[in-house]
Motif scaffolding. Structure first.
Motif, PDB file in Angstrom:
ATOM      1  N   GLN A  27      -4.853  -0.286  10.824  1.00 50.39           N
ATOM      2  CA  GLN A  27      -5.553  -0.780   9.637  1.00 50.39           C
ATOM      3  C   GLN A  27      -4.911  -0.223   8.380  1.00 50.39           C
ATOM      4  OE1 GLN A  27     -10.007  -0.748   9.138  1.00 50.39           O
ATOM      5  NE2 GLN A  27      -9.494   0.667   7.470  1.00 50.39           N
ATOM      6  N   TYR A  28      -4.569   1.078   8.393  1.00 54.45           N
ATOM      7  CA  TYR A  28      -3.874   1.670   7.253  1.00 54.45           C
ATOM      8  C   TYR A  28      -2.605   0.875   6.951  1.00 54.45           C
ATOM      9  CZ  TYR A  28      -6.689   5.941   8.083  1.00 54.45           C
ATOM     10  OH  TYR A  28      -7.703   6.855   8.260  1.00 54.45           O
ATOM     11  N   THR A  29      -1.868   0.561   8.015  1.00 55.31           N
ATOM     12  CA  THR A  29      -0.604  -0.158   7.862  1.00 55.31           C
ATOM     13  C   THR A  29      -0.821  -1.558   7.297  1.00 55.31           C
ATOM     14  OG1 THR A  29       0.231   1.054   9.792  1.00 55.31           O
ATOM     15  CG2 THR A  29       1.495  -0.868   9.073  1.00 55.31           C
ATOM     16  N   LYS A  30      -1.807  -2.243   7.836  1.00 55.51           N
ATOM     17  CA  LYS A  30      -2.112  -3.601   7.370  1.00 55.51           C
ATOM     18  C   LYS A  30      -2.433  -3.614   5.883  1.00 55.51           C
ATOM     19  CE  LYS A  30      -5.482  -7.357   7.991  1.00 55.51           C
ATOM     20  NZ  LYS A  30      -6.700  -7.782   8.750  1.00 55.51           N
ATOM     21  N   HIS A  31      -3.260  -2.682   5.452  1.00 52.81           N
ATOM     22  CA  HIS A  31      -3.661  -2.635   4.052  1.00 52.81           C
ATOM     23  C   HIS A  31      -2.501  -2.245   3.145  1.00 52.81           C
ATOM     24  CE1 HIS A  31      -8.237  -2.210   5.020  1.00 52.81           C
ATOM     25  NE2 HIS A  31      -7.763  -3.414   5.236  1.00 52.81           N
ATOM     26  N   LEU A  32      -1.655  -1.335   3.625  1.00 52.27           N
ATOM     27  CA  LEU A  32      -0.498  -0.954   2.819  1.00 52.27           C
ATOM     28  C   LEU A  32       0.457  -2.127   2.660  1.00 52.27           C
ATOM     29  CD1 LEU A  32       0.982   1.242   1.283  1.00 52.27           C
ATOM     30  CD2 LEU A  32       2.048   1.962   3.431  1.00 52.27           C
ATOM     31  N   LYS A  33       0.687  -2.871   3.735  1.00 56.21           N
ATOM     32  CA  LYS A  33       1.558  -4.055   3.655  1.00 56.21           C
ATOM     33  C   LYS A  33       0.989  -5.094   2.693  1.00 56.21           C
ATOM     34  CE  LYS A  33       3.534  -5.821   7.248  1.00 56.21           C
ATOM     35  NZ  LYS A  33       3.757  -6.420   8.593  1.00 56.21           N
ATOM     36  N   LEU A  34      -0.322  -5.301   2.780  1.00 54.31           N
ATOM     37  CA  LEU A  34      -0.954  -6.284   1.895  1.00 54.31           C
ATOM     38  C   LEU A  34      -0.821  -5.878   0.430  1.00 54.31           C
ATOM     39  CD1 LEU A  34      -4.185  -7.144   3.899  1.00 54.31           C
ATOM     40  CD2 LEU A  34      -2.337  -8.725   3.308  1.00 54.31           C
ATOM     41  N   MET A  35      -0.987  -4.585   0.161  1.00 56.05           N
ATOM     42  CA  MET A  35      -0.881  -4.139  -1.216  1.00 56.05           C
ATOM     43  C   MET A  35       0.537  -4.314  -1.743  1.00 56.05           C
ATOM     44  SD  MET A  35      -1.730  -0.496  -3.012  1.00 56.05           S
ATOM     45  CE  MET A  35      -0.305   0.252  -2.224  1.00 56.05           C
ATOM     46  N   TYR A  56      -7.002  -0.383  -0.295  1.00 53.03           N
ATOM     47  CA  TYR A  56      -5.596  -0.484   0.097  1.00 53.03           C
ATOM     48  C   TYR A  56      -4.832   0.777  -0.291  1.00 53.03           C
ATOM     49  CZ  TYR A  56      -6.119  -5.576   0.894  1.00 53.03           C
ATOM     50  OH  TYR A  56      -6.485  -6.813   1.356  1.00 53.03           O
ATOM     51  N   GLN A  57      -5.075   1.258  -1.503  1.00 54.76           N
ATOM     52  CA  GLN A  57      -4.337   2.425  -2.000  1.00 54.76           C
ATOM     53  C   GLN A  57      -4.643   3.673  -1.177  1.00 54.76           C
ATOM     54  OE1 GLN A  57      -5.316   5.382  -3.601  1.00 54.76           O
ATOM     55  NE2 GLN A  57      -3.339   6.007  -4.451  1.00 54.76           N
ATOM     56  N   SER A  58      -5.914   3.894  -0.879  1.00 56.47           N
ATOM     57  CA  SER A  58      -6.289   5.085  -0.115  1.00 56.47           C
ATOM     58  C   SER A  58      -5.811   4.995   1.329  1.00 56.47           C
ATOM     59  CB  SER A  58      -7.807   5.298  -0.158  1.00 56.47           C
ATOM     60  OG  SER A  58      -8.496   4.200   0.398  1.00 56.47           O
ATOM     61  N   ASP A  59      -5.856   3.801   1.927  1.00 59.91           N
ATOM     62  CA  ASP A  59      -5.361   3.649   3.298  1.00 59.91           C
ATOM     63  C   ASP A  59      -3.846   3.849   3.348  1.00 59.91           C
ATOM     64  OD1 ASP A  59      -7.835   3.260   4.339  1.00 59.91           O
ATOM     65  OD2 ASP A  59      -7.616   1.116   4.739  1.00 59.91           O
ATOM     66  N   GLY A  60      -3.139   3.369   2.321  1.00 62.91           N
ATOM     67  CA  GLY A  60      -1.699   3.599   2.257  1.00 62.91           C
ATOM     68  C   GLY A  60      -1.375   5.072   2.182  1.00 62.91           C
ATOM     69  N   ARG A  61      -2.143   5.781   1.385  1.00 63.15           N
ATOM     70  CA  ARG A  61      -1.933   7.227   1.268  1.00 63.15           C
ATOM     71  C   ARG A  61      -2.166   7.912   2.620  1.00 63.15           C
ATOM     72  NH1 ARG A  61      -3.789  11.502  -3.324  1.00 63.15           N
ATOM     73  NH2 ARG A  61      -3.415  13.391  -2.110  1.00 63.15           N
ATOM     74  N   ARG A  62      -3.211   7.492   3.311  1.00 60.80           N
ATOM     75  CA  ARG A  62      -3.502   8.096   4.616  1.00 60.80           C
ATOM     76  C   ARG A  62      -2.381   7.830   5.626  1.00 60.80           C
ATOM     77  NH1 ARG A  62      -8.788   5.735   3.455  1.00 60.80           N
ATOM     78  NH2 ARG A  62     -10.188   7.380   2.686  1.00 60.80           N
ATOM     79  N   LEU A  63      -1.782   6.636   5.564  1.00 62.78           N
ATOM     80  CA  LEU A  63      -0.680   6.339   6.476  1.00 62.78           C
ATOM     81  C   LEU A  63       0.507   7.253   6.200  1.00 62.78           C
ATOM     82  CD1 LEU A  63       0.566   4.587   8.704  1.00 62.78           C
ATOM     83  CD2 LEU A  63       1.367   3.029   6.903  1.00 62.78           C
ATOM     84  N   ILE A  64       0.836   7.440   4.944  1.00 61.44           N
ATOM     85  CA  ILE A  64       1.959   8.314   4.582  1.00 61.44           C
ATOM     86  C   ILE A  64       1.653   9.750   4.983  1.00 61.44           C
ATOM     87  CG2 ILE A  64       3.253   9.266   2.627  1.00 61.44           C
ATOM     88  CD1 ILE A  64       2.853   6.492   1.282  1.00 61.44           C
ATOM     89  N   GLU A  65       0.430  10.197   4.737  1.00 64.05           N
ATOM     90  CA  GLU A  65       0.057  11.558   5.123  1.00 64.05           C
ATOM     91  C   GLU A  65       0.049  11.713   6.636  1.00 64.05           C
ATOM     92  OE1 GLU A  65      -2.767  13.122   1.502  1.00 64.05           O
ATOM     93  OE2 GLU A  65      -3.691  11.882   3.048  1.00 64.05           O
TER      94      GLU A  65
END
Length: 206
Positions: free
Chosen positions: A25-33, A85-94
């Protein structure tokens, strides 16, 4: 231009390879953003996959950031969607760098910070502190725990030294707000002071 770090594209590929639903889900949201913001794979492959670079590309949402608000509007998404999206992207990177797991471990500690957080809802319910004040504390607590400090170790000088651990001025602002809350006369007013004394003495004996 990357500097030897994994790129943001590498991190997206990492997320796509994971099997757990949360990371996907983190990945999906980061890609969408990224797609909404007009970033193609070639752009992401040229950007370091660090949190610092990511926050330049996708800063934390702020109503005061007129430029960001305009970009969000132009992307055709709501501020609420952007924040997700922004917070999920951050979580994926972390997660990729192991920082998310480390932060969760620190948050699970039964220390003075945890004992303080446990009584905050009662203080809000009793109208001894404002409902928004506890929200300023988590970043301060996490940075302090990362340095292996406990509640009784917090001093003004040590708080100032946390500036070098903050990613940007916004994060440093939240740390200062948390410290100002702990120093405020309202926080030390009885019976808040009695709660704090109990927490501190318990921590000293731990």
């Amino acid at each position: 231009m990357t500097t030897g770090h994994p790129t943001l594209l590498n991190i997206l590929h990492y997320g796509e390879d994971q099997e757990d639903a949360t990371t996907r889900q983190y990945t999906k949201h980061l890609k969408l953003m990224f797609k909404k913001r007009g970033y193609a794979d070639r752009h992401l492959d040229a950007l370091d996959g660090t949190l610092d670079v990511y926050l330049q590309v996708a800063p934390k949402f702020s109503k005061k950031n007129a430029c960001l608000l305009s970009q969000i509007s132009n992307c055709g998404i709501t501020p609420t969607t952007y924040k997700q999206y922004q917070s999920d992207g951050r979580r994926l990177i972390e997660s990729y760098h192991g920082d998310l797991q480390k932060r969760r471990e620190r948050r699970s500690r039964q220390d003075g910070f945890a004992r303080l957080q446990a009584v905050l809802p009662d203080l809000v319910k009793g109208r001894l502190i404002k409902p928004n004040q506890p929200r300023t504390l988590p970043r301060l607590f996490d940075l302090a725990r990362a340095r292996e400090w406990d509640m009784i170790d917090i001093t003004r000088g040590r708080v100032i030294s946390l500036r070098e651990d903050c990613l940007n001025s916004d994060e440093w602002g939240r740390v200062k707000q948390g410290a100002e809350f702990l120093e405020s006369p309202r926080f030390y007013r009885r019976p808040v002071a009695s709660f704090y004394a109990t927490i501190s003495s318990t921590s000293c004996c731990a």
